[in-house]
Design an enzyme around this catalytic site. Structure first.
Site, PDB file in Angstrom:
ATOM      1  N   GLY A 120       0.363  -1.296  -0.459  1.00  0.00           N
ATOM      2  CA  GLY A 120      -0.076   0.342  -0.106  1.00  0.00           C
ATOM      3  C   GLY A 120       0.744   1.175   0.000  1.00  0.00           C
ATOM      4  O   GLY A 120       0.522   2.184  -0.394  1.00  0.00           O
ATOM      5  N   ASP A 166       5.057 -10.277   6.469  1.00  0.00           N
ATOM      6  CA  ASP A 166       4.639 -11.228   6.207  1.00  0.00           C
ATOM      7  C   ASP A 166       4.520 -11.036   4.999  1.00  0.00           C
ATOM      8  O   ASP A 166       4.836 -12.851   5.106  1.00  0.00           O
ATOM      9  CB  ASP A 166       3.028 -11.194   5.448  1.00  0.00           C
ATOM     10  CG  ASP A 166       1.635 -10.332   7.178  1.00  0.00           C
ATOM     11  OD1 ASP A 166       1.833 -10.685   8.193  1.00  0.00           O
ATOM     12  OD2 ASP A 166       1.221  -9.406   7.243  1.00  0.00           O
ATOM     13  N   MET A 208       0.285 -14.061  12.329  1.00  0.00           N
ATOM     14  CA  MET A 208      -0.290 -12.971  11.386  1.00  0.00           C
ATOM     15  C   MET A 208      -0.337 -13.492   9.379  1.00  0.00           C
ATOM     16  O   MET A 208       0.740 -14.534   9.861  1.00  0.00           O
ATOM     17  CB  MET A 208       0.443 -11.515  11.436  1.00  0.00           C
ATOM     18  CG  MET A 208       0.569 -11.284  12.704  1.00  0.00           C
ATOM     19  SD  MET A 208       1.169  -8.950  13.334  1.00  0.00           S
ATOM     20  CE  MET A 208       0.677  -8.196  14.079  1.00  0.00           C
ATOM     21  N   VAL A 539      28.912 -23.686   9.869  1.00  0.00           N
ATOM     22  CA  VAL A 539      28.594 -22.630  10.415  1.00  0.00           C
ATOM     23  C   VAL A 539      30.147 -21.256   9.219  1.00  0.00           C
ATOM     24  O   VAL A 539      29.290 -20.460   9.289  1.00  0.00           O
ATOM     25  CB  VAL A 539      29.697 -22.408  12.512  1.00  0.00           C
ATOM     26  CG1 VAL A 539      28.005 -22.984  12.219  1.00  0.00           C
ATOM     27  CG2 VAL A 539      30.662 -22.791  12.323  1.00  0.00           C
ATOM     28  N   ASN A 542      31.870 -22.092   4.195  1.00  0.00           N
ATOM     29  CA  ASN A 542      33.243 -22.006   3.317  1.00  0.00           C
ATOM     30  C   ASN A 542      33.492 -23.271   2.246  1.00  0.00           C
ATOM     31  O   ASN A 542      34.171 -23.832   1.195  1.00  0.00           O
ATOM     32  CB  ASN A 542      33.845 -21.958   3.759  1.00  0.00           C
ATOM     33  CG  ASN A 542      34.685 -23.179   4.803  1.00  0.00           C
ATOM     34  OD1 ASN A 542      33.385 -24.024   5.072  1.00  0.00           O
ATOM     35  ND2 ASN A 542      36.033 -24.045   5.054  1.00  0.00           N
ATOM     36  N   VAL A 676      30.636 -20.943  21.152  1.00  0.00           N
ATOM     37  CA  VAL A 676      29.296 -19.863  21.409  1.00  0.00           C
ATOM     38  C   VAL A 676      28.458 -19.561  19.667  1.00  0.00           C
ATOM     39  O   VAL A 676      27.037 -19.505  19.913  1.00  0.00           O
ATOM     40  CB  VAL A 676      29.210 -18.360  21.970  1.00  0.00           C
ATOM     41  CG1 VAL A 676      27.872 -17.995  22.148  1.00  0.00           C
ATOM     42  CG2 VAL A 676      29.618 -18.831  23.428  1.00  0.00           C
TER      43      VAL A 676
END
Length: 798
Positions: A120, A166, A208, A539, A542, A676
């Site tokens: 909108g 959304d 939602m 993680v 590579n 971590v």
């Protein structure tokens, strides 16, 4: 008394006056987009303005349109919502309101407008642009402006950024804020999961999504829901019996909990609304479950943006400014989108029209057309969800002669999403009639413990074994860095003994290396003449052949949470810089993308290395930066250093050098988050992509059913890797990737798409280019590597 000069300021000959506003519903990442627009505009020699309270601020003018300085947007990346506000504006819907807004823009000399909002808001922006010449004429004809005042404003440049939780704009895979919202939803469902399991309850979760079921579907895929209601794809006419049948079957198979996700716009095929209460009553009365309803509401909008939304907002904000600078009067207004891993510009009008067409098709009950209006990824996720939750498999089972024993193995370090990929693979196998065989603890586990009693490392999995793995971190079947080359004879013997007919390998560079060894071992061992596919999960991100590895998003989220806390501490101390060490092996991907996401002062990567001149110039930059800070604008700063950026300049040494050179003007500390960064619970992005890629990988392996061992060995695509490459998901031949694209020494791709993003980190932090200029004789990243990176760059279209 001096007369006020209300004439528009002179437009700089070399720069644009660009305003940014946020409109519509707020979403996490909007503030980051504003920061990127402001700083990229200033870095490009332009003048930046922020329009407060959306279009209402444009109509009100005056102090609501504020010229922005560099430091005005400091710290905005980690803030949720929009710090410049958003509001509904009825006045802007009328031409008179738009005429006033145009007059206010001329008064400030603004000739370009970047809007971050929903469809909108973007529709109103394009209408504003189309009327602009007429509005200028009217301002002159009514005497509100002179011809001279509007002569630099004959055309208005408009660029759209989509900020929406959304994810409802056609043509883009993600909108700013959607993954942060999904993270809130998944976190809530994960918490609910524990109590549901404890009490054997059912929970109906309302999320939602009035016309778009993306949040509901992705939450269902991420959390292993039993049933999902989406507006674009309503359930069958007898949905009550279908849903209850699936959930009864799941309970009979041993499942203790039930999760049903309902989009707020859910309806049946006759457009009758399906409410969470209706679903609850069915589960309570027909299935006999203790059922509760949870409506998540506006908690879905809140909180800081996740790593992906920070990166997306930043890169799209930068691209929006570039689009303005490259725009011509005849250029259609663009909207900045992302397709798979590539930032692209698309015609704004077309994107909005296609978005509205989806809602129109739903209203017409043409649900097939509504599904086509979503991207291909949406349909793939729906198919993956249906396959992994199916209970009536009679129509999906393959004939007995087409069923395979599929080996599933994890290789390398653990990464978030490994278990979700395995769960999807197991569910797919069982749905099609294949036998999923888990090879526990990698290749060493296979070779050493396959025949242990009472339980060996080779185990056939059933549905219940893997059903709860969707949201679990680490590796439920165990992972190991050991390679098959350590004992090829034994590996081949085990493959033959347990009749492994296809292999699904999940892991990082070690997994890539393992399949390379198995492929080459086909000359000596018939057992390896089977189809194999690698799903990259690490993680470090590579692995050659892909721009995205499962687990890298989880790592980034863990790292930015850590850095946000450190930055808060550094800011409270006012004058402190932290040098934070990141994981990533010999690839600087994590350091660079985290640098974008937290607004790092600098990132140090193995590809560029660290040289003495870099440290000298960065310390000089820090001194100037802290010296220019005043009062409340004083803040902490972060430098990210990859763990292998330099053997000499360690994280602690850099922090100590900075502290010594600061001479008390500011402080320096170092921090090492270590493991971590491997994260706990996988991020929603890692979960959903793991499911999608897991299903696609199994479908790929099925293409080799019926082929002889020699035909498989002769086909270079029989050993492949799945990955995102630019705007596509594709399978690539291992042999080709090994030969042409792999830097075996440094365990990374030869061309890394993200390397040119270091320039974006530097631009938005204000870091001078001299900081990365080595002294004569110092090692530096080669021009060939940088040119290759820019060529391969899928994150920026520049």
């Amino acid at each position: 008394m001096a007369e006020l000069n209300l004439s528009p300021p002179a437009v700089p000959m070399t720069g644009k006056r660009i305003a940014v506003l946020t409109s519509g519903g707020d979403s996490a990442g909007m503030s980051g987009a504003v920061r990127a627009v402001v700083r990229q505009t200033l870095a490009s020699g332009g003048v930046a303005y922020a329009v407060y309270e959306g279009y209402q601020g444009l109509v009100d003018g005056g102090s609501m349109i504020k010229q922005m300085r560099w430091e005005d947007v400091r710290g905005w990346l980690s803030e949720g919502g929009t710090l410049i506000g958003t509001a509904r504006c009825k006045a802007f819907m009328e031409r008179a309101g738009r005429l006033t807004a145009a007059n206010n823009m001329v008064e400030k000399g603004i000739d370009a407008l970047i809007i971050c909002g929903g469809d909108g808001s973007l529709t109103g922006a394009d209408k504003f642009r189309s009327e602009w010449p007429g509005l200028m004429e009217e301002l002159v004809s009514t005497g509100r402006r002179t011809e001279n005042e509007v002569r630099h404003h004959k055309h208005l440049n408009i660029v759209g950024l989509v900020g929406s939780i959304d994810n409802d704009l056609s043509g883009t895979d993600a909108t700013i804020g959607c993954y942060s919202s999904l993270e809130r939803i998944c976190q809530s469902i994960d918490y609910i999961d524990a109590t549901a399991f404890s009490h054997q309850r059912a929970f109906v979760i309302e999320v939602m999504g009035r016309h778009c079921g993306w949040l509901a579907l992705m939450a269902g895929v991420s959390c292993g829901a039993d049933f999902v209601f989406c507006p674009e794809n309503p359930p069958s006419e007898n949905w009550e019996e279908e849903m209850c049948g699936i959930i009864k079957k799941h309970r009979e198979m041993g499942k203790r909990k039930t999760i049903v996700v309902v989009a707020e716009g859910a309806h049946d095929r006759q457009l009758n609304h399906i409410s969470p209460t209706m679903v609850k009553d069915l589960l309570s009365n027909k299935v006999g479950l203790d059922t509760r309803v949870t409506t998540l509401g506006h908690v879905q909008r809140g909180g800081p943006p996740c790593a992906y939304d920070r990166m997306l907002a930043t890169l799209q904000g930068v691209e929006a400014v570039k689009a303005v600078l490259e725009s011509r009067p005849e250029t259609p207004s663009p909207v900045i989108c992302i397709v798979e891993n590539k930032i692209v510009r698309k015609p704004l009008v077309d994107a909005i029209a296609k978005t509205k067409e989806v809602a129109a098709n739903i209203a017409r009950k043409d649900f097939a057309a509504a599904m086509k209006g979503r991207d291909a990824e949406f349909e793939e996720f729906l198919e993956a969800f249906n396959i992994t939750t199916a209970t009536d498999k009679s129509g999906m089972l393959l004939p007995p002669e087409k069923r395979m024993r599929v080996g599933i193995i994890h290789v390398g370090a653990p990464a978030g999403g490994m278990n979700a990929a395995t769960r999807a693979a197991v569910a797919y196998c069982l749905t099609k009639g294949h036998t999923p065989v888990a090879l526990y603890n990698g290749f060493p586990g296979l070779c050493r413990h396959h025949d242990d009693k009472p339980l060996g490392s080779v185990r056939v999995l059933d549905w219940l074994d893997a059903e709860t793995w969707a949201s679990r971190g680490g590796s439920e079947i165990g992972t190991n860095r050991g390679l098959p080359a350590e004992d090829m004879e034994k590996t081949a013997e085990c493959f033959e003994l347990y009749k492994i007919e296809a292999l699904f390998v999940v892991g990082g560079f070690e997994a890539f290396t393992a399949v390379s060894q198995l492929r080459k071992g086909r000359q000596q061992h018939e057992a390896f003449k089977i189809p194999m596919v690698v799903l990259p999960a690490t993680v470090s991100n590579n692995v050659p052949g892909t721009e995205y590895s499962i687990g890298s998003d989880t790592c980034l989220n863990a790292l930015i949470t850590y850095c946000d806390a450190i930055k808060q501490s550094a800011s409270a101390s006012r004058r402190r810089v932290f040098v934070v060490e990141t994981q990533g092996g010999a690839s600087g991907y994590i350091a660079t993308i985290a640098g974008l996401a937290i607004g790092a002062v600098a990132v140090y990567t193995p590809e560029e290395g660290i040289h003495l001149n870099m440290l000298v110039e960065d310390i000089k930059f820090l001194k100037e930066s802290f010296a220019s800070d005043a009062g409340h604008s004083c803040s902490g700063k972060i430098i990210l250093r990859n763990e292998k950026a330099s053997k000499v300049y360690t994280t602690e040494l850099i922090a100590n050098i900075i502290k010594e050179e600061a001479a008390g003007r500011f402080d320096s500390r170092f921090a090492v988050p270590g493991h971590v960064q491997q994260g706990g619970t996988p991020s929603p992005m890692d979960r959903v992509r793991a499911v999608r890629f897991g299903v696609k990988s199994l479908q790929y392996l099925e293409k080799f059913i019926g082929k002889s061992k020699q035909e498989i060995a002769d086909d270079p695509m029989s050993a492949s890797i799945i990955g995102i490459r630019g705007a596509r998901v594709k399978f690539s031949s291992m042999e080709k990737i090994e030969r042409e694209e792999t830097d075996w020494k440094d365990r990374r791709p030869k061309e890394e798409f993200w390397m040119s993003l270091i320039d974006v980190v530097d631009t938005l932090s204000g870091r001078p280019k001299t900081c990365r200029t080595p002294m004569p004789g110092s090692p530096a990243v080669s021009p060939e590597v940088m040119n290759g990176a820019r060529k391969a760059n899928g994150m920026s279209s520049s």
